[in-house]
Design a protein around this motif. Structure first.
Motif, mmCIF file in Angstrom:
data_model
loop_
_atom_site.group_PDB
_atom_site.id
_atom_site.type_symbol
_atom_site.label_atom_id
_atom_site.label_comp_id
_atom_site.label_asym_id
_atom_site.label_seq_id
_atom_site.Cartn_x
_atom_site.Cartn_y
_atom_site.Cartn_z
ATOM 1 N N PRO A 263 36.801 -0.425 29.096
ATOM 2 C CA PRO A 263 35.671 -1.305 28.777
ATOM 3 C C PRO A 263 34.413 -0.840 29.476
ATOM 4 O O PRO A 263 34.463 -0.072 30.446
ATOM 5 C CB PRO A 263 36.129 -2.666 29.312
ATOM 6 C CG PRO A 263 37.089 -2.330 30.408
ATOM 7 C CD PRO A 263 37.798 -1.077 29.971
ATOM 8 N N GLU A 264 33.280 -1.296 28.987
ATOM 9 C CA GLU A 264 32.006 -0.890 29.596
ATOM 10 C C GLU A 264 31.904 -1.363 31.036
ATOM 11 O O GLU A 264 31.480 -0.623 31.912
ATOM 12 C CB GLU A 264 30.846 -1.449 28.766
ATOM 13 C CG GLU A 264 30.717 -0.821 27.383
ATOM 14 C CD GLU A 264 29.496 -1.330 26.641
ATOM 15 O OE1 GLU A 264 28.723 -2.099 27.261
ATOM 16 O OE2 GLU A 264 29.324 -0.963 25.478
ATOM 17 N N ASN A 265 32.283 -2.600 31.268
ATOM 18 C CA ASN A 265 32.264 -3.131 32.630
ATOM 19 C C ASN A 265 33.697 -3.197 33.138
ATOM 20 O O ASN A 265 34.416 -4.168 32.900
ATOM 21 C CB ASN A 265 31.621 -4.526 32.654
ATOM 22 C CG ASN A 265 30.178 -4.483 32.214
ATOM 23 O OD1 ASN A 265 29.436 -3.566 32.564
ATOM 24 N ND2 ASN A 265 29.756 -5.472 31.431
ATOM 25 N N ASP A 266 34.121 -2.124 33.809
ATOM 26 C CA ASP A 266 35.495 -2.038 34.286
ATOM 27 C C ASP A 266 35.647 -2.910 35.532
ATOM 28 O O ASP A 266 35.037 -2.652 36.568
ATOM 29 C CB ASP A 266 35.838 -0.578 34.616
ATOM 30 C CG ASP A 266 37.329 -0.345 34.651
ATOM 31 O OD1 ASP A 266 38.059 -1.281 34.972
ATOM 32 O OD2 ASP A 266 37.753 0.772 34.340
ATOM 33 N N GLY A 267 36.481 -3.959 35.436
ATOM 34 C CA GLY A 267 36.618 -4.918 36.525
ATOM 35 C C GLY A 267 37.156 -4.324 37.802
ATOM 36 O O GLY A 267 36.871 -4.819 38.901
ATOM 37 N N ASN A 268 37.908 -3.232 37.715
ATOM 38 C CA ASN A 268 38.484 -2.653 38.920
ATOM 39 C C ASN A 268 37.444 -2.040 39.848
ATOM 40 O O ASN A 268 37.707 -1.805 41.014
ATOM 41 C CB ASN A 268 39.508 -1.576 38.533
ATOM 42 C CG ASN A 268 40.813 -2.173 38.037
ATOM 43 O OD1 ASN A 268 41.166 -3.280 38.422
ATOM 44 N ND2 ASN A 268 41.509 -1.454 37.192
ATOM 45 N N VAL A 269 36.272 -1.772 39.329
ATOM 46 C CA VAL A 269 35.242 -1.121 40.133
ATOM 47 C C VAL A 269 34.779 -2.023 41.274
ATOM 48 O O VAL A 269 34.350 -1.560 42.317
ATOM 49 C CB VAL A 269 34.049 -0.709 39.243
ATOM 50 C CG1 VAL A 269 32.935 -0.121 40.088
ATOM 51 C CG2 VAL A 269 34.499 0.297 38.195
ATOM 52 N N MET B 276 32.920 1.753 49.316
ATOM 53 C CA MET B 276 33.066 3.065 48.702
ATOM 54 C C MET B 276 33.357 2.984 47.218
ATOM 55 O O MET B 276 33.377 4.003 46.543
ATOM 56 C CB MET B 276 34.185 3.857 49.394
ATOM 57 C CG MET B 276 34.057 3.913 50.910
ATOM 58 S SD MET B 276 32.510 4.670 51.460
ATOM 59 C CE MET B 276 32.735 6.335 50.876
ATOM 60 N N ALA B 277 33.599 1.779 46.693
ATOM 61 C CA ALA B 277 33.986 1.633 45.280
ATOM 62 C C ALA B 277 32.757 1.499 44.394
ATOM 63 O O ALA B 277 31.696 1.106 44.837
ATOM 64 C CB ALA B 277 34.894 0.428 45.114
#
Length: 256
Positions: free
Chosen positions: A226-232, A255-256
């Motif tokens: 997805p465009e907004n990757d929640g894991n970031v 660092m993420a």
């Protein structure tokens, strides 16, 4: 007094029998001793362990060589631990997140002969709407990358269009994340660069879903992220060595 020792299978414990014999009686020795091998199993303590293959040392040396070229120096620590130290150094060289991602993509790309990537993207990726390419890279990942990630297996995933493909790879407990103990290392040197590499240079969409609680990771070849990757925006791990070194409070991983 003659003592007879009898071992019987669990749950019965060892039993001792005794009897007296007079001087006139004939002494008979009855050997009832039996060797029994038993094992106590606790499913919560069972840990999958990957046994390195013939080519794993070659893969690790190649990967480390490319890391050294990108970082500019090597670690004094040998083996996998030294490899992770180089990865952390890649993160701590003052690069932006984008620069770290680009460096990791360059390392991945340099591990392949250029023509292989170009031909795969041109000839294999378009077949059967991408299904064949996705199935192939899932199996190659399991065969060649367990030295880096740990035990993993091909599994079935659901695509957004409702189809199911056997183009997933489930990493049971990623040793890359377990050893680095850093969300930022996982996101910026593995997840995002790997997704970019497969999409841009092999023509295969990929979504990686790391679980920062149990350190598992689900690869979904054939699925675009997805465009907004929640894991970031995951919080920093409590055991993160980089955060503790900087004396940072728990919250979003710096660092993420």
């Amino acid at each position: 007094m003659t003592i007879l020792l009898l071992h019987v299978p669990p749950p019965t414990t060892t039993i001792l029998f005794s009897y007296s014999s007079s001087p006139r009686s004939t002494t008979r020795t009855l050997n009832l001793t039996r060797r029994i091998r038993c094992r106590v199993s606790n499913s919560s303590e069972v840990k999958s362990e990957y046994k390195p293959g013939v080519l794993d040392d070659f893969f690790m040396r190649s990967f480390r060589t490319k890391l050294v070229e990108e970082v500019g120096s090597d670690s004094d620590i040998p083996g996998y631990v030294g490899l992770i130290e180089l990865v952390k150094l890649l993160m701590l060289q003052g690069r932006t997140r984008s620069e770290t991602n680009d460096a990791a993509v360059r390392i991945l790309k340099s591990l392949f002969p250029p023509l292989i990537l170009e031909l795969y993207k041109l000839l294999i990726a378009p077949l059967a709407q991408g299904k064949i390419a996705a199935l192939m890279v899932a199996r190659v990942t399991v065969l060649t990358c367990q030295w880096l990630m740990g035990p993993c297996k091909v599994n079935t995933i659901d695509l957004p269009n409702g189809e199911s493909w056997e183009s997933g790879v489930l990493v049971e407990k990623c040793q890359y994340l377990e050893e680095s103990k850093c969300v930022g290392v996982c996101i910026n040197t593995c997840k995002l660069p790997t997704q970019t590499f497969f999409k841009d240079y092999m023509g295969v969409p990929l979504l990686m879903e790391p679980d920062f609680k149990d350190y598992s990771c689900q690869f979904k070849f054939g699925v675009a992220p997805p465009e907004n990757d929640g894991n970031v925006n995951e919080p920093c791990l409590e055991t993160c060595s980089i955060a503790s070194r900087r004396k940072l409070n728990s919250g979003e991983c710096p660092m993420a």
